[in-house]
Design a protein around this motif. Structure first.
Motif, PDB file in Angstrom:
ATOM      1  N   VAL A  34       1.037  -1.233   0.032  1.00 36.87           N
ATOM      2  CA  VAL A  34      -0.166  -0.097  -0.117  1.00 36.87           C
ATOM      3  C   VAL A  34       0.861   1.194  -0.198  1.00 36.87           C
ATOM      4  N   GLY A  35       0.332   2.208  -0.707  1.00 34.58           N
ATOM      5  CA  GLY A  35       1.224   3.290  -0.663  1.00 34.58           C
ATOM      6  C   GLY A  35       0.473   4.561  -1.459  1.00 34.58           C
ATOM      7  N   GLU A  36       0.726   5.782  -1.156  1.00 38.41           N
ATOM      8  CA  GLU A  36       0.090   6.926  -1.811  1.00 38.41           C
ATOM      9  C   GLU A  36       0.560   7.113  -3.405  1.00 38.41           C
ATOM     10  N   ASN A  37      -0.002   7.586  -4.230  1.00 35.74           N
ATOM     11  CA  ASN A  37       0.154   8.047  -5.513  1.00 35.74           C
ATOM     12  C   ASN A  37       1.523   8.460  -5.399  1.00 35.74           C
ATOM     13  N   GLY A  38       2.301   8.144  -6.353  1.00 30.75           N
ATOM     14  CA  GLY A  38       3.783   8.895  -6.312  1.00 30.75           C
ATOM     15  C   GLY A  38       4.814   8.349  -5.472  1.00 30.75           C
ATOM     16  N   SER A  39       4.293   7.177  -4.972  1.00 34.10           N
ATOM     17  CA  SER A  39       5.209   6.368  -3.786  1.00 34.10           C
ATOM     18  C   SER A  39       6.148   5.534  -4.417  1.00 34.10           C
ATOM     19  N   GLY A  40       6.125   5.121  -5.709  1.00 36.74           N
ATOM     20  CA  GLY A  40       7.062   4.283  -6.461  1.00 36.74           C
ATOM     21  C   GLY A  40       6.288   2.916  -6.656  1.00 36.74           C
ATOM     22  N   LYS A  41       4.898   2.683  -6.442  1.00 35.42           N
ATOM     23  CA  LYS A  41       4.105   1.446  -6.416  1.00 35.42           C
ATOM     24  C   LYS A  41       4.281   0.601  -7.963  1.00 35.42           C
ATOM     25  N   SER A  42       3.935   1.714  -8.900  1.00 37.04           N
ATOM     26  CA  SER A  42       3.681   1.242 -10.048  1.00 37.04           C
ATOM     27  C   SER A  42       5.255   0.941 -10.675  1.00 37.04           C
ATOM     28  N   THR A  43       6.026   1.837 -10.416  1.00 37.83           N
ATOM     29  CA  THR A  43       7.448   1.490 -10.651  1.00 37.83           C
ATOM     30  C   THR A  43       8.000   0.050 -10.407  1.00 37.83           C
ATOM     31  N   LEU A  44       7.620  -0.115  -9.060  1.00 38.43           N
ATOM     32  CA  LEU A  44       8.278  -1.258  -8.421  1.00 38.43           C
ATOM     33  C   LEU A  44       7.567  -2.674  -9.091  1.00 38.43           C
ATOM     34  N   MET A  45       6.362  -2.484  -9.441  1.00 38.44           N
ATOM     35  CA  MET A  45       5.369  -3.737 -10.162  1.00 38.44           C
ATOM     36  C   MET A  45       6.060  -3.728 -11.510  1.00 38.44           C
ATOM     37  N   ARG A  46       6.405  -2.791 -12.302  1.00 43.31           N
ATOM     38  CA  ARG A  46       7.048  -2.840 -13.602  1.00 43.31           C
ATOM     39  C   ARG A  46       8.478  -3.587 -13.245  1.00 43.31           C
ATOM     40  N   ILE A  47       9.014  -3.148 -12.283  1.00 39.84           N
ATOM     41  CA  ILE A  47      10.266  -3.855 -12.515  1.00 39.84           C
ATOM     42  C   ILE A  47      10.111  -5.417 -12.098  1.00 39.84           C
ATOM     43  N   ILE A  48       9.222  -5.837 -11.351  1.00 45.15           N
ATOM     44  CA  ILE A  48       9.006  -7.199 -10.917  1.00 45.15           C
ATOM     45  C   ILE A  48       8.722  -7.961 -12.197  1.00 45.15           C
ATOM     46  N   ALA A  49       7.609  -7.083 -13.097  1.00 41.91           N
ATOM     47  CA  ALA A  49       7.197  -7.881 -14.210  1.00 41.91           C
ATOM     48  C   ALA A  49       8.166  -7.926 -15.283  1.00 41.91           C
ATOM     49  N   GLY A  50       9.211  -7.295 -15.209  1.00 43.24           N
ATOM     50  CA  GLY A  50      10.375  -7.297 -16.031  1.00 43.24           C
ATOM     51  C   GLY A  50       9.955  -6.241 -17.374  1.00 43.24           C
ATOM     52  N   ASP A  51       9.306  -5.391 -16.955  1.00 41.13           N
ATOM     53  CA  ASP A  51       8.884  -4.414 -17.940  1.00 41.13           C
ATOM     54  C   ASP A  51      10.156  -3.234 -18.083  1.00 41.13           C
ATOM     55  N   ILE A  52      10.426  -2.832 -16.624  1.00 40.83           N
ATOM     56  CA  ILE A  52      11.844  -2.026 -16.922  1.00 40.83           C
ATOM     57  C   ILE A  52      12.710  -2.687 -15.862  1.00 40.83           C
TER      58      ILE A  52
END
Length: 199
Positions: A34-52
């Motif tokens: 859980v985290g507020e918008n801009g906390s880095g959540k989507s960036t973390l998910m994209r790294i886990i998924a291998g997108d970035i």
């Protein structure tokens, strides 16, 4: 162990977004971040998924990964049926297996009547059902869900949790990322991501 992150860091234009993020997921578990918008959540998910990729750190995954991003990646001029066919080719799913899985998903999330409808004609909630179904299509061992129930009505919201429970029972590790987690009792563990630091 299905997923292990070690000291993941990511910066954009020298601005840190993630700072030494480490955690791991086991089979048959439901974990929340859980985290507020801009906390880095989507960036973390994209790294886990291998997108970035992160600037440093290590991601180790075991088994097939399903990823449901916050914004559906769908093609407006083709149908629900054609999306299933398209992604089944990417997942190397045989036609007879595909038919069985599609039937289960259409029935469970109650959108069979839109099977031959173009995406441009669908509501946001139905698009999200398809977005989730595509992530589930190849029966992943690791399922990553970024704000997965945005746009769901109450009935679909309940069906989402029913399906998540069945995935856990089959040994799937499910990771739900959201700015708000109301069903806290359903989770085995919940982390908070704040200013790029996971606690």
């Amino acid at each position: 162990m299905i997923l292990k992150l070690e000291n993941i860091s990511k910066s954009y234009a020298k601005k840190p977004v993630l700072k030494d993020v480490s955690f791991q997921l086991e089979e048959g578990t439901l974990t929340g971040i859980v985290g507020e918008n801009g906390s880095g959540k989507s960036t973390l998910m994209r790294i886990i998924a291998g997108d970035i990729s992160g600037n440093r750190g290590k991601v180790q995954k075991n088994g097939k990964t399903g990823y449901c991003p916050q914004e559906p990646i769908l093609f407006p001029e083709i149908t629900v049926q054609e999306h299933f066919r398209y992604f089944s080719a990417a997942y190397y799913i045989e036609p007879e297996v595909l038919n069985e899985r599609v039937e289960v998903l259409l029935e469970h999330f109650n959108y069979r009547k839109y099977y031959k409808t173009r995406i441009s004609k669908l509501s946001g909630g139905t698009r999200q059902k398809l977005n989730l179904s595509i992530a589930l299509l190849h029966e992943p061992e690791l399922l990553i869900l970024d704000e997965p129930y945005n746009g769901f009505d109450w009935d679909t919201y309940l069906k989402f949790w029913d399906y998540t429970k069945s995935l856990k029972e089959k040994g799937c590790a499910v990771l739900v990322v959201s700015h708000l987690i109301s069903e806290k009792k359903k989770f085995d563990r919940i982390y908070k991501l704040e200013n790029g630091i996971l606690r």
